[in-house]
Design a protein around this motif. Sequence first.
Motif, PDB file in Angstrom:
ATOM      1  N   TRP A   5     -45.530 -22.783  60.702  1.00  0.00           N
ATOM      2  CA  TRP A   5     -44.283 -23.333  61.212  1.00  0.00           C
ATOM      3  C   TRP A   5     -44.539 -24.755  61.662  1.00  0.00           C
ATOM      4  N   PHE A   6     -43.633 -25.652  61.349  1.00  0.00           N
ATOM      5  CA  PHE A   6     -43.752 -27.035  61.764  1.00  0.00           C
ATOM      6  C   PHE A   6     -42.893 -27.257  62.998  1.00  0.00           C
ATOM      7  N   GLY A   7     -43.406 -27.967  63.952  1.00  0.00           N
ATOM      8  CA  GLY A   7     -42.667 -28.242  65.182  1.00  0.00           C
ATOM      9  C   GLY A   7     -43.197 -27.402  66.323  1.00  0.00           C
ATOM     10  N   ASP A   8     -42.998 -27.891  67.506  1.00  0.00           N
ATOM     11  CA  ASP A   8     -43.515 -27.215  68.694  1.00  0.00           C
ATOM     12  C   ASP A   8     -42.647 -26.054  69.149  1.00  0.00           C
ATOM     13  N   ASP A   9     -41.407 -26.039  68.740  1.00  0.00           N
ATOM     14  CA  ASP A   9     -40.478 -25.028  69.237  1.00  0.00           C
ATOM     15  C   ASP A   9     -40.230 -23.900  68.241  1.00  0.00           C
ATOM     16  N   GLY A  10     -41.172 -23.661  67.352  1.00  0.00           N
ATOM     17  CA  GLY A  10     -40.986 -22.592  66.378  1.00  0.00           C
ATOM     18  C   GLY A  10     -40.217 -23.100  65.170  1.00  0.00           C
ATOM     19  N   PRO A  11     -39.594 -22.175  64.438  1.00  0.00           N
ATOM     20  CA  PRO A  11     -38.927 -22.569  63.203  1.00  0.00           C
ATOM     21  C   PRO A  11     -37.746 -23.480  63.482  1.00  0.00           C
ATOM     22  N   GLY A  12     -37.548 -24.402  62.585  1.00  0.00           N
ATOM     23  CA  GLY A  12     -36.397 -25.281  62.667  1.00  0.00           C
ATOM     24  C   GLY A  12     -35.733 -25.345  61.317  1.00  0.00           C
ATOM     25  N   GLU A  13     -34.727 -26.161  61.202  1.00  0.00           N
ATOM     26  CA  GLU A  13     -34.067 -26.354  59.928  1.00  0.00           C
ATOM     27  C   GLU A  13     -33.817 -27.838  59.735  1.00  0.00           C
ATOM     28  N   TRP A  14     -33.827 -28.259  58.484  1.00  0.00           N
ATOM     29  CA  TRP A  14     -33.450 -29.631  58.194  1.00  0.00           C
ATOM     30  C   TRP A  14     -32.328 -29.606  57.178  1.00  0.00           C
ATOM     31  N   VAL A  15     -31.485 -30.596  57.227  1.00  0.00           N
ATOM     32  CA  VAL A  15     -30.313 -30.643  56.365  1.00  0.00           C
ATOM     33  C   VAL A  15     -30.732 -31.109  54.978  1.00  0.00           C
ATOM     34  N   VAL A  16     -30.317 -30.372  53.966  1.00  0.00           N
ATOM     35  CA  VAL A  16     -30.553 -30.759  52.586  1.00  0.00           C
ATOM     36  C   VAL A  16     -29.540 -31.856  52.267  1.00  0.00           C
ATOM     37  N   PRO A  17     -29.971 -33.014  51.711  1.00  0.00           N
ATOM     38  CA  PRO A  17     -29.039 -34.128  51.494  1.00  0.00           C
ATOM     39  C   PRO A  17     -27.786 -33.737  50.718  1.00  0.00           C
ATOM     40  N   ASP A  18     -27.920 -32.979  49.651  1.00  0.00           N
ATOM     41  CA  ASP A  18     -26.780 -32.451  48.913  1.00  0.00           C
ATOM     42  C   ASP A  18     -26.903 -30.940  48.930  1.00  0.00           C
ATOM     43  N   PRO A  19     -25.793 -30.224  49.128  1.00  0.00           N
ATOM     44  CA  PRO A  19     -25.898 -28.765  49.091  1.00  0.00           C
ATOM     45  C   PRO A  19     -26.530 -28.309  47.783  1.00  0.00           C
ATOM     46  N   VAL A  20     -27.309 -27.244  47.858  1.00  0.00           N
ATOM     47  CA  VAL A  20     -28.016 -26.707  46.697  1.00  0.00           C
ATOM     48  C   VAL A  20     -27.352 -25.400  46.313  1.00  0.00           C
ATOM     49  N   LEU A  21     -27.069 -25.231  45.034  1.00  0.00           N
ATOM     50  CA  LEU A  21     -26.530 -23.972  44.550  1.00  0.00           C
ATOM     51  C   LEU A  21     -27.690 -23.087  44.138  1.00  0.00           C
ATOM     52  N   GLU A  22     -27.743 -21.901  44.715  1.00  0.00           N
ATOM     53  CA  GLU A  22     -28.795 -20.936  44.394  1.00  0.00           C
ATOM     54  C   GLU A  22     -28.191 -19.733  43.708  1.00  0.00           C
ATOM     55  N   LEU A  23     -28.914 -19.209  42.742  1.00  0.00           N
ATOM     56  CA  LEU A  23     -28.596 -17.931  42.140  1.00  0.00           C
ATOM     57  C   LEU A  23     -29.495 -16.921  42.819  1.00  0.00           C
ATOM     58  N   ARG A  24     -28.904 -15.911  43.447  1.00  0.00           N
ATOM     59  CA  ARG A  24     -29.690 -14.894  44.141  1.00  0.00           C
ATOM     60  C   ARG A  24     -29.623 -13.581  43.369  1.00  0.00           C
ATOM     61  N   LEU A  25     -30.816 -13.111  42.971  1.00  0.00           N
ATOM     62  CA  LEU A  25     -30.974 -11.827  42.307  1.00  0.00           C
ATOM     63  C   LEU A  25     -31.587 -10.855  43.304  1.00  0.00           C
ATOM     64  N   PRO A  26     -31.731  -9.575  42.951  1.00  0.00           N
ATOM     65  CA  PRO A  26     -32.245  -8.623  43.941  1.00  0.00           C
ATOM     66  C   PRO A  26     -33.550  -9.021  44.620  1.00  0.00           C
ATOM     67  N   ARG A  27     -34.498  -9.628  43.908  1.00  0.00           N
ATOM     68  CA  ARG A  27     -35.771  -9.943  44.563  1.00  0.00           C
ATOM     69  C   ARG A  27     -36.219 -11.386  44.367  1.00  0.00           C
ATOM     70  N   THR A  28     -35.299 -12.252  44.034  1.00  0.00           N
ATOM     71  CA  THR A  28     -35.677 -13.655  43.862  1.00  0.00           C
ATOM     72  C   THR A  28     -34.445 -14.534  43.949  1.00  0.00           C
ATOM     73  N   ARG A  29     -34.675 -15.814  43.944  1.00  0.00           N
ATOM     74  CA  ARG A  29     -33.567 -16.761  43.892  1.00  0.00           C
ATOM     75  C   ARG A  29     -34.022 -17.998  43.128  1.00  0.00           C
ATOM     76  N   PHE A  30     -33.073 -18.651  42.503  1.00  0.00           N
ATOM     77  CA  PHE A  30     -33.350 -19.846  41.721  1.00  0.00           C
ATOM     78  C   PHE A  30     -32.403 -20.945  42.148  1.00  0.00           C
ATOM     79  N   GLU A  31     -32.917 -22.121  42.340  1.00  0.00           N
ATOM     80  CA  GLU A  31     -32.091 -23.289  42.569  1.00  0.00           C
ATOM     81  C   GLU A  31     -31.529 -23.723  41.220  1.00  0.00           C
ATOM     82  N   LEU A  32     -30.244 -23.968  41.150  1.00  0.00           N
ATOM     83  CA  LEU A  32     -29.613 -24.353  39.893  1.00  0.00           C
ATOM     84  C   LEU A  32     -29.298 -25.840  39.894  1.00  0.00           C
ATOM     85  N   PRO A  33     -29.732 -26.548  38.863  1.00  0.00           N
ATOM     86  CA  PRO A  33     -29.460 -27.978  38.806  1.00  0.00           C
ATOM     87  C   PRO A  33     -28.018 -28.251  38.379  1.00  0.00           C
TER      88      PRO A  33
END
Length: 142
Positions: free
Chosen positions: A49-77
């Motif tokens: 984990w990066f950061g002193d306060d545990g997990p954090g989040e950073w904003v993705v510059p452009d939203p990413v479309l993901e395809l989510r399958l039962p046991r994986t996911r793919f970022e779609l261009p």
Amino acid sequence: MTADPAFWTPVVDRVLRDVAATTDLGTTWRFQHRTTEPDVLRTPGLTLWFGDDGPGEWVVPDPVLELRLPRTRFELPDLRDVDEALLFLADRVQDHLVDELHGAWPLCPGHTHPMRPAPSGTGPAWRCPAGTGADVEVGALR
């Protein structure tokens, strides 16, 4: 620019028809727009984990479309060419299924190796890498 779900829906349906026709694996799927990402680096057996306060989040510059399958996911261009999208997704799904099934997928008729997604005269197809079999259109596996 974010990938368009309306463009990707028939592409996903077509590739996953091949999965449903040749495996017993689940083919349920959904899209998800991801606008943040966990501030975490993961490797097998280790989570950093990066950061002193545990997990954090950073904003993705452009939203990413993901395809989510039962046991994986793919970022779609953000693509506009259906043939290019079919080859892209067939390749990603194949990589996942080879790992998931611990073997070749889709199995090349008469061989022990997998067919590979490739362009053909009639559109994206599964092709024998040895060049000895007939092409099968992506979405038409039996």
